[in-house]
Design an enzyme around this catalytic site. Structure first.
Site, mmCIF file in Angstrom:
data_model
loop_
_atom_site.group_PDB
_atom_site.id
_atom_site.type_symbol
_atom_site.label_atom_id
_atom_site.label_comp_id
_atom_site.label_asym_id
_atom_site.label_seq_id
_atom_site.Cartn_x
_atom_site.Cartn_y
_atom_site.Cartn_z
ATOM 1 N N LYS A 102 6.512 -1.965 1.870
ATOM 2 C CA LYS A 102 5.325 -1.353 2.493
ATOM 3 C C LYS A 102 4.151 -2.323 2.361
ATOM 4 C CE LYS A 102 3.280 3.230 3.188
ATOM 5 N NZ LYS A 102 3.382 3.169 4.645
ATOM 6 N N TYR A 153 0.827 -1.200 0.000
ATOM 7 C CA TYR A 153 0.000 0.000 0.000
ATOM 8 C C TYR A 153 0.859 1.247 0.000
ATOM 9 C CZ TYR A 153 0.951 0.994 4.962
ATOM 10 O OH TYR A 153 1.561 1.306 6.147
ATOM 11 N N GLU A 164 12.142 2.493 13.955
ATOM 12 C CA GLU A 164 11.248 3.556 13.467
ATOM 13 C C GLU A 164 9.974 3.507 14.282
ATOM 14 O OE1 GLU A 164 9.896 2.718 9.429
ATOM 15 O OE2 GLU A 164 9.833 0.580 9.889
ATOM 16 N N ARG A 204 8.275 3.934 -4.768
ATOM 17 C CA ARG A 204 8.296 2.982 -3.648
ATOM 18 C C ARG A 204 7.268 1.868 -3.862
ATOM 19 N NH1 ARG A 204 7.442 5.330 2.224
ATOM 20 N NH2 ARG A 204 5.314 5.486 1.465
ATOM 21 N N HIS A 223 -1.337 -21.241 0.098
ATOM 22 C CA HIS A 223 -0.157 -20.401 0.290
ATOM 23 C C HIS A 223 0.599 -20.202 -1.020
ATOM 24 C CE1 HIS A 223 -1.133 -21.419 4.392
ATOM 25 N NE2 HIS A 223 -0.236 -20.564 4.842
ATOM 26 N N ARG A 278 -7.892 -20.305 -1.559
ATOM 27 C CA ARG A 278 -6.876 -20.139 -0.523
ATOM 28 C C ARG A 278 -5.824 -21.237 -0.579
ATOM 29 N NH1 ARG A 278 -5.045 -21.407 4.343
ATOM 30 N NH2 ARG A 278 -4.161 -19.721 5.613
HETATM 31 N N1 PDD Z 1 2.876 5.095 7.326
HETATM 32 N N2 PDD Z 1 7.515 3.837 8.817
HETATM 33 C C1 PDD Z 1 6.382 3.114 8.809
HETATM 34 C C2 PDD Z 1 6.362 1.775 9.482
HETATM 35 C C3 PDD Z 1 5.231 3.623 8.159
HETATM 36 O O1 PDD Z 1 4.097 2.890 8.136
HETATM 37 C C4 PDD Z 1 5.283 4.900 7.543
HETATM 38 C C5 PDD Z 1 4.096 5.478 6.836
HETATM 39 C C6 PDD Z 1 6.487 5.623 7.601
HETATM 40 C C7 PDD Z 1 6.637 6.984 6.968
HETATM 41 O O2 PDD Z 1 6.603 6.883 5.561
HETATM 42 P P1 PDD Z 1 6.056 8.090 4.653
HETATM 43 O O3 PDD Z 1 6.876 9.282 5.005
HETATM 44 O O4 PDD Z 1 6.284 7.611 3.279
HETATM 45 O O5 PDD Z 1 4.592 8.273 5.006
HETATM 46 C C8 PDD Z 1 7.579 5.047 8.234
HETATM 47 C C9 PDD Z 1 1.646 5.481 6.649
HETATM 48 C C10 PDD Z 1 1.427 6.953 6.686
HETATM 49 C C11 PDD Z 1 0.501 4.670 7.213
HETATM 50 O O6 PDD Z 1 0.697 3.467 7.378
HETATM 51 O O7 PDD Z 1 -0.567 5.222 7.470
#
Ligand code: PDD
Length: 292
Positions: free
Chosen positions: A148, A33, A181, A52, A102, A100
């Site tokens: 992501k 996402y 983070e 990304r 894997h 379903r």
């Molecule tokens: N989250 N680290 C994580 C684990 C994140 O989920 C996000 C973003 C960031 C910051 O990334 P960016 O600057 O590209 O938004 C760092 C989004 C906003 C969310 O899951 O809602």
């Protein structure tokens, strides 16, 4: 005015926008996402987000649902049809619908969902002006945090735990005692020398788009940046701390667990960065030229 969502080729009323129960996103969290800020009707750092997205898809061998040009049309339409001036765009690509199993069947068509909603910029600014608390928690996520992926259970649990402790964000701390983070943000500090410190990119963290753009903003303001990991103790003793994301922009951290950061008020460098970041983003200047 009713909200609309894009689902696999159709713009549907939000309440009727549904995906199949055998979508692999639903069953395996098999998808990726992006969340992109919209300011003044423009997608902020659009190209960084698309880059990304393509990296996340490639890492999981999910085909692109459509060309970048076609996707841009859909994203623009979702913003336009929902009359979003300041808001957030959410886009999700899952591997598709299949019985379903894997093992991934051949020839699946990826599913694309795009939604958008308004944000209250004044409320976000007020939150930044107050600053937030963060709570440190053990890193329990998988080892490909650079992707992501939509599987966010550890992040959800961490955010809940932070919330229960009166904090707005959780900072994950890895087995080496270093902050990776936040649950949905990147983590930064300002050290005694006035340098910005944020963890270097690797599989350990998400390559935040806001982080990327802010490196440009920092350079424009003549601020030095060191990309390295830091401990919670170093952050607690730092002059300032802050988080970045497409939803928080730059938001100061005033408390980490029980320790105030600096004098316990939002730091001047973080606030300056927030202002400059938003100004450049709105104007499509600096590192944000990619959304023009
Ligand atoms: N989250 N680290 C994580 C684990 C994140 O989920 C996000 C973003 C960031 C910051 O990334 P960016 O600057 O590209 O938004 C760092 C989004 C906003 C969310 O899951 O809602």
């Amino acid at each position: 005015m009713s909200r609309l969502a894009y689902v696999n080729g159709r713009y549907l009323p939000h309440g009727q926008a549904v995906v199949h129960i055998e979508d692999r996103g639903y069953q395996f969290a098999d998808g990726v996402y992006e969340v992109c800020a919209v300011l003044g009707g423009c997608l902020i750092d659009r190209d960084f987000h698309l880059e990304r997205l393509e990296r996340s898809l490639a890492a999981l061998a999910i085909p692109k649902p459509m060309s970048r040009a076609a996707l841009l049309v859909v994203l623009g339409e979702v913003v336009r049809r929902n009359h979003i001036v300041d808001g957030l765009l959410y886009l999700q690509v899952t591997r598709g619908v299949a019985k379903r199993d894997h093992l991934v069947p051949a020839g699946l068509r990826p599913a694309l969902v795009v939604t958008a909603r308004r944000i209250d910029l004044a409320a976000l600014d007020a939150k930044a002006a107050r600053g937030i608390a963060v709570k440190t928690l053990a890193e329990i996520r998988w080892r490909r945090r650079d992707i992501k992926a939509i599987g966010l259970l550890p992040n959800v649990m961490a955010k809940q735990e932070a919330h229960a402790a009166g904090a707005a964000e959780a900072w994950f701390v890895d087995d080496d005692g270093l902050v990776t983070e936040g649950a949905s943000t990147n983590a930064w500090i300002v050290n005694a020398g006035g340098q910005l410190v944020t963890r270097a990119l690797s599989h350990a963290i998400l390559a935040g788009v806001t982080r990327r753009a802010l490196l440009g903003t920092a350079a424009d303001l003549g601020l030095a940046v060191v990309e390295r990991a830091f401990t919670p103790a170093e952050a607690m003793a730092a002059r300032e701390a802050f988080i970045t994301s497409a939803t928080a922009f730059v938001t100061p951290v005033i408390r980490i667990d029980e320790s105030p950061v600096g004098d316990g008020r939002p730091g001047p460098i973080a606030m300056r960065l927030r202002l400059a970041y938003l100004e450049q983003a709105r104007a499509g200047r600096g590192a944000h030229a990619n959304h023009a």
